[in-house]
Write a protein that holds these residues in place. Structure first.
Motif, short mmCIF file in Angstrom:
data_model
loop_
_atom_site.label_atom_id
_atom_site.label_comp_id
_atom_site.label_asym_id
_atom_site.label_seq_id
_atom_site.Cartn_x
_atom_site.Cartn_y
_atom_site.Cartn_z
N ILE A 33 151.13 21.35 80.73
CA ILE A 33 149.78 21.03 80.30
C ILE A 33 148.63 21.29 81.27
N SER A 34 149.22 21.29 82.58
CA SER A 34 148.17 22.01 83.74
C SER A 34 148.01 23.51 83.57
N LEU A 73 143.76 15.30 77.19
CA LEU A 73 144.88 15.82 77.42
C LEU A 73 144.86 15.30 79.11
N ASN A 74 144.01 15.12 79.72
CA ASN A 74 143.93 14.73 81.19
C ASN A 74 144.20 13.15 81.49
N GLU A 75 143.92 12.54 80.21
CA GLU A 75 144.05 11.23 80.18
C GLU A 75 145.45 10.78 79.55
N GLU A 113 149.75 10.30 79.46
CA GLU A 113 150.36 9.98 80.58
C GLU A 113 151.24 11.07 81.31
N TYR A 114 151.34 12.27 80.79
CA TYR A 114 151.83 13.51 81.43
C TYR A 114 150.89 13.81 82.72
N ARG A 115 149.45 13.70 82.55
CA ARG A 115 148.72 14.17 83.58
C ARG A 115 148.58 12.76 84.60
N ARG A 116 148.28 11.61 84.06
CA ARG A 116 148.19 10.60 84.99
C ARG A 116 149.60 10.38 86.33
N THR A 117 150.73 10.81 85.63
CA THR A 117 151.80 10.68 86.56
C THR A 117 151.89 12.04 87.37
N ALA A 118 151.14 13.08 87.17
CA ALA A 118 151.26 14.52 87.68
C ALA A 118 151.01 14.35 89.15
#
Length: 117
Positions: free
Chosen positions: A26-27, A108-110, A112-117
């Protein structure tokens, strides 16, 4: 504006459910699509049909990974305009793509994959 529809499940399956890999993908998607959208704007401004076609094609592939069908359709239209060397209608499509992509990135920034990054 609502974010365009997208589906991360196929991508999550492709990375075997690995959340860290998903976060990295995602990043990369966020940074590379921003670069592509900016390059598209510049190519349109320079009336560079070849660059519009190739950049839109690359962007379309990235958008397919996120299963963002409305954005894929916009990228395809831009790719087709570039191929036909008909860029008169390209800038309004680019504007729509830009707005919708910014909305998608915000969502996408919200995740779960971004919040735990």
């Amino acid at each position: 504006m609502n974010a365009p529809a997208f589906d991360l499940n196929p991508l999550l399956e492709a990375v075997s459910g690995d959340r860290e890999t998903m976060s990295q993908v995602i990043s990369i998607f966020i940074s590379s699509t921003r670069a592509d959208v900016d390059a598209l704007r510049d190519a349109i401004a320079k009336n560079d049909s070849k660059a519009v076609k190739s950049t839109a094609h690359h962007l379309k592939g990235s958008l397919l990974e996120m299963n963002a069908k409305a954005l894929v359709t916009l990228a395809l239209k831009l790719e087709q305009l570039g191929a036909a060397q008909q860029l008169a209608e390209a800038y309004p499509l680019w504007q729509e793509l830009d707005v919708k992509l910014r909305s998608l990135v915000a969502v996408l920034n919200e995740t779960e994959y971004r919040r735990t990054a």
